[in-house]
Write a protein that holds these residues in place. Structure first.
Motif, PDB file in Angstrom:
ATOM      1  N   HIS A   9       0.840  -1.193   0.000  1.00  0.00           N
ATOM      2  CA  HIS A   9       0.000   0.000   0.000  1.00  0.00           C
ATOM      3  C   HIS A   9       0.881   1.251   0.000  1.00  0.00           C
ATOM      4  O   HIS A   9       2.092   1.152   0.160  1.00  0.00           O
ATOM      5  N   LEU A  10       0.212   2.398  -0.189  1.00  0.00           N
ATOM      6  CA  LEU A  10       0.922   3.667  -0.317  1.00  0.00           C
ATOM      7  C   LEU A  10       0.534   4.606   0.825  1.00  0.00           C
ATOM      8  O   LEU A  10      -0.655   4.864   1.042  1.00  0.00           O
ATOM      9  N   THR A  83      13.514  -5.058 -15.491  1.00  0.00           N
ATOM     10  CA  THR A  83      12.712  -6.097 -14.851  1.00  0.00           C
ATOM     11  C   THR A  83      11.355  -5.525 -14.445  1.00  0.00           C
ATOM     12  O   THR A  83      11.286  -4.423 -13.923  1.00  0.00           O
ATOM     13  N   LEU A  84      10.307  -6.282 -14.679  1.00  0.00           N
ATOM     14  CA  LEU A  84       8.986  -5.879 -14.197  1.00  0.00           C
ATOM     15  C   LEU A  84       8.905  -6.184 -12.705  1.00  0.00           C
ATOM     16  O   LEU A  84       9.037  -7.325 -12.291  1.00  0.00           O
ATOM     17  N   LEU A  85       8.691  -5.155 -11.902  1.00  0.00           N
ATOM     18  CA  LEU A  85       8.656  -5.361 -10.454  1.00  0.00           C
ATOM     19  C   LEU A  85       7.569  -6.342 -10.063  1.00  0.00           C
ATOM     20  O   LEU A  85       7.743  -7.194  -9.211  1.00  0.00           O
ATOM     21  N   LEU A 113       3.083   2.964  -7.552  1.00  0.00           N
ATOM     22  CA  LEU A 113       1.855   2.164  -7.667  1.00  0.00           C
ATOM     23  C   LEU A 113       2.205   0.715  -7.974  1.00  0.00           C
ATOM     24  O   LEU A 113       1.612  -0.230  -7.425  1.00  0.00           O
ATOM     25  N   GLU A 114       3.193   0.525  -8.846  1.00  0.00           N
ATOM     26  CA  GLU A 114       3.652  -0.819  -9.201  1.00  0.00           C
ATOM     27  C   GLU A 114       4.219  -1.532  -7.959  1.00  0.00           C
ATOM     28  O   GLU A 114       3.961  -2.710  -7.738  1.00  0.00           O
ATOM     29  N   LEU A 115       4.985  -0.785  -7.167  1.00  0.00           N
ATOM     30  CA  LEU A 115       5.557  -1.367  -5.942  1.00  0.00           C
ATOM     31  C   LEU A 115       4.447  -1.779  -4.971  1.00  0.00           C
ATOM     32  O   LEU A 115       4.473  -2.876  -4.410  1.00  0.00           O
ATOM     33  N   ALA A 116       3.467  -0.889  -4.784  1.00  0.00           N
ATOM     34  CA  ALA A 116       2.365  -1.200  -3.868  1.00  0.00           C
ATOM     35  C   ALA A 116       1.598  -2.423  -4.373  1.00  0.00           C
ATOM     36  O   ALA A 116       1.251  -3.318  -3.602  1.00  0.00           O
ATOM     37  N   ASP A 117       1.363  -2.485  -5.688  1.00  0.00           N
ATOM     38  CA  ASP A 117       0.664  -3.645  -6.276  1.00  0.00           C
ATOM     39  C   ASP A 117       1.476  -4.919  -6.088  1.00  0.00           C
ATOM     40  O   ASP A 117       0.911  -6.012  -6.007  1.00  0.00           O
TER      41      ASP A 117
END
Ligand code: ADP
Length: 202
Positions: A9-10, A83-85, A113-117
């Motif tokens: 989450h963010l 690399t796709l996180l 957002l990608e990191l949170a996902d």
């Protein structure tokens, strides 16, 4: 110790200069370290290098951080270029903290957002408003998309009320709305101010 969120989450911490954003980021990051979580902290580099550094508060506490020139360097540091996180290939930290996010670039928004996902707890700190008290760049986008927003206040240097704004002074005088960001030969400083005592000369 897990957060109340099941996945990533963010969290966004905002407010004017001197409101304790760095202190709050350091507090949250330190607690994650105590909980034996894997934590990585970033901040914008003032110079041209990618290097080891620290996030420090005005009161003197600090945590180690990597200084980066932009969101792409954060992505590269976390995953190896390209690399796709979210693909799970990267061994991501449990927590990513980033200070002074308003000085990074808009590519930060899709990255966090990608990191949170991908399951990461992302903690951001930055200015919500610029010296004119206008929304700062892409900060509104982050605030809208965050699970939690903490809006901190400083103390107005004129009256002692809660300060929500950063007063820019050039040679001791309030800056003009369209003053350049860098003024050669002028002494520049900032003070926390409330709505009443924040001045922008036309
Ligand atoms: P920020 O990251 O929001 O700029 P910091 O965490 O670096 O803030 O610093 C906050 C600290 O600054 C406060 O705890 C206090 O010690 C100090 N400080 C200095 N001037 C002020 C002010 N006008 N209002 C509140 N705190 C101030």
């Amino acid at each position: 110790l897990k957060s109340p969120y099941h996945g990533g989450h963010l969290e966004v911490i905002v407010g004017p200069m001197f409101s304790g954003k760095s202190e709050e980021l350091i507090r949250r990051v330190t607690r994650s370290v105590i909980a034996r979580q894997n934590v990585q902290v970033f901040k914008p580099a003032l110079d041209d290098r990618y290097h080891d550094s620290a996030v420090a508060s005005h009161a003197g506490r600090s945590v180690s951080a990597v200084a980066v020139r932009g969101a792409a360097e954060i992505r590269a540091h976390l995953s190896g270029e390209g690399t796709l996180l979210s693909a799970g290939a990267a061994d991501l930290p449990d927590v990513v903290g980033i200070d002074e996010v308003q000085f990074l670039d808009p590519a930060l928004v899709p990255l966090v957002l990608e990191l949170a996902d991908a399951g990461v707890r992302v903690i951001l700190a930055g200015l919500d408003l610029d010296f004119r008290a206008e929304p700062f760049g892409f900060m509104p986008e982050l605030l809208a998309r965050a699970e939690t927003v903490e809006k901190l206040t400083a103390i107005c240097t004129v009256c002692g009320a809660p300060a929500t704004r950063s007063q820019r002074l050039i040679g001791g005088q309030p800056a003009r709305f369209d003053d350049p960001v860098v003024l050669v030969g002028a002494q520049e400083s900032y003070e926390a101010r409330c709505r009443v005592h924040h001045v922008v000369r036309p």
